[in-house]
Design an enzyme around this catalytic site. Structure first.
Site, PDB file in Angstrom:
ATOM      1  N   TYR A  41     156.960  33.710  39.239  1.00 56.04           N
ATOM      2  CA  TYR A  41     157.797  34.893  39.534  1.00 56.04           C
ATOM      3  C   TYR A  41     159.097  34.482  40.235  1.00 56.04           C
ATOM      4  CZ  TYR A  41     153.163  37.080  39.006  1.00 56.04           C
ATOM      5  OH  TYR A  41     151.936  37.475  38.558  1.00 56.04           O
ATOM      6  N   ASP A 190     148.829  45.855  37.777  1.00 60.49           N
ATOM      7  CA  ASP A 190     149.147  45.898  36.350  1.00 60.49           C
ATOM      8  C   ASP A 190     147.989  46.103  35.365  1.00 60.49           C
ATOM      9  OD1 ASP A 190     151.367  45.152  37.750  1.00 60.49           O
ATOM     10  OD2 ASP A 190     151.807  43.383  36.559  1.00 60.49           O
ATOM     11  N   GLU A 427     147.811  33.804  44.667  1.00 66.31           N
ATOM     12  CA  GLU A 427     148.191  35.191  44.376  1.00 66.31           C
ATOM     13  C   GLU A 427     146.988  36.111  44.535  1.00 66.31           C
ATOM     14  OE1 GLU A 427     149.599  35.458  40.391  1.00 66.31           O
ATOM     15  OE2 GLU A 427     150.390  37.500  40.628  1.00 66.31           O
TER      16      GLU A 427
HETATM   17  C1  2M8 Z   1     152.657  41.125  39.064  1.00 67.09           C
HETATM   18  O1  2M8 Z   1     153.446  41.851  38.138  1.00 67.09           O
HETATM   19  C2  2M8 Z   1     154.438  41.282  37.270  1.00 67.09           C
HETATM   20  C3  2M8 Z   1     155.155  42.417  36.559  1.00 67.09           C
HETATM   21  O2  2M8 Z   1     155.797  43.225  37.497  1.00 67.09           O
HETATM   22  C4  2M8 Z   1     153.882  40.335  36.229  1.00 67.09           C
HETATM   23  O3  2M8 Z   1     152.655  40.194  36.107  1.00 67.09           O
HETATM   24  O4  2M8 Z   1     154.682  39.732  35.524  1.00 67.09           O
HETATM   25  C5  2M8 Z   1     151.915  42.204  39.892  1.00 67.09           C
HETATM   26  O5  2M8 Z   1     150.889  41.643  40.668  1.00 67.09           O
HETATM   27  C6  2M8 Z   1     152.897  42.942  40.788  1.00 67.09           C
HETATM   28  O6  2M8 Z   1     152.225  43.824  41.646  1.00 67.09           O
HETATM   29  C7  2M8 Z   1     153.740  41.965  41.618  1.00 67.09           C
HETATM   30  O7  2M8 Z   1     154.730  42.695  42.296  1.00 67.09           O
HETATM   31  C8  2M8 Z   1     154.393  40.906  40.730  1.00 67.09           C
HETATM   32  C9  2M8 Z   1     155.085  39.812  41.538  1.00 67.09           C
HETATM   33  O8  2M8 Z   1     154.217  39.307  42.535  1.00 67.09           O
HETATM   34  O9  2M8 Z   1     153.434  40.280  39.892  1.00 67.09           O
END
Ligand code: 2M8
Length: 458
Positions: A41, A190, A427
């Site tokens: 992320y 999600d 995570e």
């Molecule tokens: C996860 O979500 C993102 C999409 O928004 C992904 O899977 O690509 C979820 O756990 C979300 O709650 C979190 O904010 C994000 C970044 O940690 O990852």
């Protein structure tokens, strides 16, 4: 980032943990904002940033405030806070769907000028809680810190107010007190089985092939959502963009329209924080009356979603006109919203302690799995379908404290810290084997660890 408080000052018996948590935040720090995680992320996520600010408040109050300032600089004209602000310097092929895919500014006059681009969706509103947290951290530092945070609160208050007004109007045209989401990503949970039935009703049209960069960053692809999930996620994004991100059009035509009880509960308690902030900044009486009304309406809305058999709160599918009957941590929404009747509170605690959640005999630590092991949708290693999420534990811990259940809260804090000491800042965590899963060095996990550690000292 300049760390003003030495991690050594905020620890207790977990000295190494505080230093390691600070290091994760330092490594993910991009100057004015923090990557949610280094590889999986590489952008700024909305509710992640709020949790990150809560952790940063123990290291550097100004930097914590900057985290929220940076996020809110990308607020939409409607008041929406986008769920992702894209990092223009993220390595190519690191995250999909990235900035090019969203390019929301091109489809909506309400989007902020780009770059950086933002997504068109939102996430749970933890931000006012974070802003209040920063104020409290300043209070412990003394007058100089308070006066700079007062300026921050003055700047951020109207933005927070606009954000909550967006959620209580555009996302609640029925005045139900409950937030409507257009996409599972908006819930933050999600691929929770909460959304399975509503998603199954979404018919996916023609989708060009797309990459799954996320699968490169986890040990086992089964920890992440399936292709069928992703097809639906991308299709829903396509529909939101085709609607020009116009809320009225989405409300009329979108196939996924759900009242999310967890986001709604977070909004209630965030509105309480907003009311505190409104007092500090001397906001007009009219604002304060409105916020108080939102709080009451939110609690009433959650009451309507109570399932007396499961003794949990249930999301509501507006398209199918029925509750989504799944046992997940979101069911504890009334605990998070706070001020429940003693009977409701006892009922919630009973379920929390039962084998359906923290009392399950095979758990490594007595911490709540994201989905009940007794639910058919439970998968212990798969993302929001079963693993334990430290940020959820943090929300429950804070709620227990606010409900006056300090012993239980302390137990949850201690168990959570033990788990993190053992496994690091993953995570999410396998509830049985206690293996950290998903991304490593996840910022919000490190952030809540810092807050728990600091709370052990007060
Ligand atoms: C996860 O979500 C993102 C999409 O928004 C992904 O899977 O690509 C979820 O756990 C979300 O709650 C979190 O904010 C994000 C970044 O940690 O990852």
């Amino acid at each position: 980032m300049q760390v003003k408080t030495s991690p050594r000052e905020i620890l207790g018996e977990h000295e190494g943990l505080a230093a390691r948590a600070s290091e994760v935040l330092r490594q993910n720090d991009m100057g004015g904002w923090t990557r949610a995680a280094p590889n999986l992320y590489p952008h700024q996520w909305s509710w992640d940033s709020a949790f990150i600010a809560i952790g940063l408040a123990h290291l550097d109050v100004r930097r914590a405030a900057l985290e929220l300032r940076t996020l809110f600089a990308h607020q939409w004209k409607t008041g929406k806070v986008p769920h992702i602000v894209f990092n223009p310097k993220a390595p190519p092929h690191s995250y999909y769907p990235g900035a090019d895919h969203w390019a929301c500014a091109a489809v909506s006059p309400d989007a902020p000028p780009a770059p950086p681009y933002t997504s068109c969706l939102s996430q749970p509103p933890v931000h006012a809680i974070a802003a209040w947290h920063i104020w409290e951290a300043s209070g412990r530092e003394g007058e100089a810190s308070l006066s700079s945070t007062r300026v921050f609160l003055h700047d951020i208050y109207p933005r927070l107010f606009a954000w909550h007004r967006y959620l209580t109007t555009f996302r609640d045209p029925e005045s139900s007190g409950l937030v409507t989401i257009y996409h599972p990503w908006e819930s933050g949970t999600d691929n929770s089985p909460r959304w399975d039935a509503a998603l199954a009703a979404v018919e996916v049209g023609d989708l060009p092939p797309y990459p799954r960069y996320d699968l490169q960053h986890v040990d086992d692809p089964s920890q992440r959502p399936t292709k069928a999930d992703y097809d639906r996620y991308l299709w829903l994004v396509r529909l939101v963009k085709m609607a020009g991100c116009d809320e009225g059009t989405i409300y009329r035509s979108h196939p996924f329209l759900v009242k999310d009880v967890l986001s709604s509960a977070i909004l209630v308690t965030a509105n309480e924080a907003l009311l505190d902030i409104a007092r500090v900044v001397g906001a007009p009486d009219g604002d304060r009356e409105l916020i108080a009304e939102w709080i009451e309406r939110g609690r009433r809305g959650l009451d309507e979603c109570w399932d007396p058999d499961l003794k949990l709160c249930l999301d509501y599918d507006l398209r199918a006109a029925k509750p989504l009957r799944v046992r997940t941590v979101a069911g504890f929404a009334p605990l998070i919203a706070g001020r429940q009747s003693p009977e409701r509170l006892e009922a919630l605690l009973e379920v929390l302690d039962s084998p359906a959640f923290m009392g399950h005999p095979e758990l490594r630590w007595p911490l709540p799995p994201s989905t009940s092991p007794q639910d058919l949708g439970f998968r212990p290693l798969s993302y929001w379908r079963g693993p334990i999420w430290p940020i959820v534990n943090w929300l429950l811990w804070r709620s227990l404290l606010r409900a006056g259940k300090s012993e239980r809260a302390e137990h949850l804090r201690r168990m959570s810290l033990e788990q993190l000491s053992d496994g690091g800042f993953g995570e999410y965590v396998d509830p049985f084997a206690a293996e950290p899963l998903g991304s490593t060095r996840q910022s919000w996990t490190a952030a809540v660890a810092l807050d728990w550690l600091a709370n052990g000292l007060r």
